[in-house]
Design a protein around this motif. Structure first.
Motif, short mmCIF file in Angstrom:
data_model
loop_
_atom_site.label_atom_id
_atom_site.label_comp_id
_atom_site.label_asym_id
_atom_site.label_seq_id
_atom_site.Cartn_x
_atom_site.Cartn_y
_atom_site.Cartn_z
N HIS A 214 -6.99 4.13 4.46
CA HIS A 214 -8.17 3.68 5.19
C HIS A 214 -7.94 2.35 5.91
O HIS A 214 -8.85 1.52 6.03
N GLU A 215 -6.74 2.14 6.41
CA GLU A 215 -6.41 0.92 7.14
C GLU A 215 -7.37 0.72 8.31
O GLU A 215 -7.68 1.65 9.04
N GLU A 216 -7.82 -0.53 8.46
CA GLU A 216 -8.80 -0.83 9.51
C GLU A 216 -8.62 -2.27 9.98
O GLU A 216 -8.43 -3.17 9.16
N GLY B 68 0.83 -1.20 0.00
CA GLY B 68 0.00 0.00 0.00
C GLY B 68 0.87 1.25 0.00
O GLY B 68 0.95 1.98 -0.98
N ASN B 69 1.53 1.47 1.11
CA ASN B 69 2.38 2.65 1.26
C ASN B 69 3.68 2.45 0.48
O ASN B 69 4.46 1.56 0.77
N ARG C 76 -8.08 -4.80 6.98
CA ARG C 76 -8.41 -4.29 5.65
C ARG C 76 -7.50 -3.12 5.28
O ARG C 76 -7.16 -2.29 6.13
N GLU C 77 -7.10 -3.07 4.01
CA GLU C 77 -6.33 -1.93 3.48
C GLU C 77 -5.08 -1.65 4.30
O GLU C 77 -4.77 -0.50 4.63
N SER D 270 1.28 -8.87 3.43
CA SER D 270 0.00 -8.65 4.13
C SER D 270 -0.27 -9.77 5.12
O SER D 270 -0.94 -9.56 6.14
N LYS E 292 -2.48 1.38 4.07
CA LYS E 292 -3.09 2.39 3.21
C LYS E 292 -3.83 3.43 4.05
O LYS E 292 -3.93 3.31 5.27
N LYS F 271 -14.68 -2.34 1.05
CA LYS F 271 -13.81 -2.26 -0.12
C LYS F 271 -12.37 -2.56 0.29
O LYS F 271 -12.02 -2.49 1.44
N GLY F 272 -11.56 -2.87 -0.71
CA GLY F 272 -10.13 -3.00 -0.47
C GLY F 272 -9.66 -4.43 -0.29
O GLY F 272 -10.42 -5.40 -0.39
N GLU F 273 -8.36 -4.55 -0.03
CA GLU F 273 -7.72 -5.84 0.19
C GLU F 273 -7.95 -6.29 1.63
O GLU F 273 -7.79 -5.51 2.56
#
Length: 285
Positions: free
Chosen positions: A203-205, A23-24, A197-198, A125, A201, A224-226
């Motif tokens: 919106h990391e959660e 992501g980053n 999730r994410e 991940s 990034k 949404k997202g990975e």
């Protein structure tokens, strides 16, 4: 602050499996940049994705698509390039190559042909989710993506249900809610888990709780997202009533009845509601 990293070492010919950010973009390693800069050819799942990474670091490289659809036709040319003494870098769209990605065939063929194959470690991940899930990490099993249809998915989950190790799975947003329901059905609603999730990034959660909590969480209805799902290991022994009482009394020294019940349920894989009733009774003694 001025950084003084060790000077780069020459990159010798061979095949390099280069981990890329999930992501980053700042999560790329210095060694990965050294290899990408030296590479004669970069193999990529999606050349457009890899081009953005290379452009971010001012690198202009020859790119070749390499995925499950074209791997056979490309493989022979890559082996010829290795035989000619070239430096070949293989990357995934995000994370560590060959982890739920194509490429094992090429790595195996290169090694069998006597060419050096080097790992360039970095973002993953799987490990990122495992590190923040709050679940046991001494043993874990990465099980990749589950089947998309419920019947096949439950069959696969039943194969994993008694694994005495933390499970790490990939899932898509549209299928997440259905998968969590199947997990709760097969593993039991009180199995602890986390949905990450994410990762890295904007919106990391990360959402943690028992599977029953996660199936009811509105944040997990088609996010949404990975997505990476981490599930606690199956218990190898069934906790006795005495085990539960002892754990509850210890937890109640620092936690409320509700918190103590949740913590013991997570530790022992027992029903939280039953534990809460016992915790309230102990607290009133």
């Amino acid at each position: 602050m001025a950084f003084s990293p060790p000077p780069p070492k020459p990159v010798s010919p061979g095949l390099y499996l280069v981990a890329t950010p999930i992501g980053n973009l700042r999560d790329i390693t210095l060694r990965a940049l050294d290899v990408l800069e030296a590479a004669d050819l970069v193999l990529a799942e999606d050349t457009r994705v890899t081009a953005k990474l290379l452009n971010a670091y001012g690198l202009s490289k020859k790119l070749q698509r390499y995925d499950e659809h074209v791997s056979t036709e490309v493989e022979a040319r890559v082996l010829d390039a290795l035989a000619a003494g070239q430096i070949i870098a293989q990357v995934s769209d995000a994370g560590t190559p060959l982890i739920s990605d194509p490429g094992q065939s090429l790595a195996r063929a290169a090694a069998e042909a006597g060419f050096p194959v080097h790992p360039i470690p970095g973002a993953s991940s799987v490990l990122a989710a495992l590190s923040i899930a709050g679940l046991p990490t001494e043993r874990f099993l990465f099980a990749g993506f589950l089947p998309p249809k419920s019947g096949a998915r439950r069959t696969r989950l039943e194969e994993l249900a008694q694994t005495p190790a933390t499970l790490v799975l990939f899932e898509t947003g549209p299928r997440l809610a259905a998968s969590l329901n199947d997990m709760a059905t097969v593993f039991g609603p009180d199995r602890p888990a986390a949905v990450c999730r994410e990762l890295t990034k904007l919106h990391e959660e990360s959402v943690r709780g028992h599977l029953s909590d996660l199936t009811a969480d509105p944040r997990l209805l088609g996010p949404k997202g990975e997505i990476v799902v981490v599930i606690g290991p199956a218990r190898t022994e069934v906790a006795t009533e005495a085990d539960a009482d002892a754990a509850l009394r210890l937890a109640l020294k620092t936690l409320s009845p509700s918190e103590a019940a949740a913590e013991v349920a997570r530790q022992l894989g027992l029903n939280r509601r039953d534990l809460y009733r016992r915790a309230v009774a102990f607290k009133s003694e």
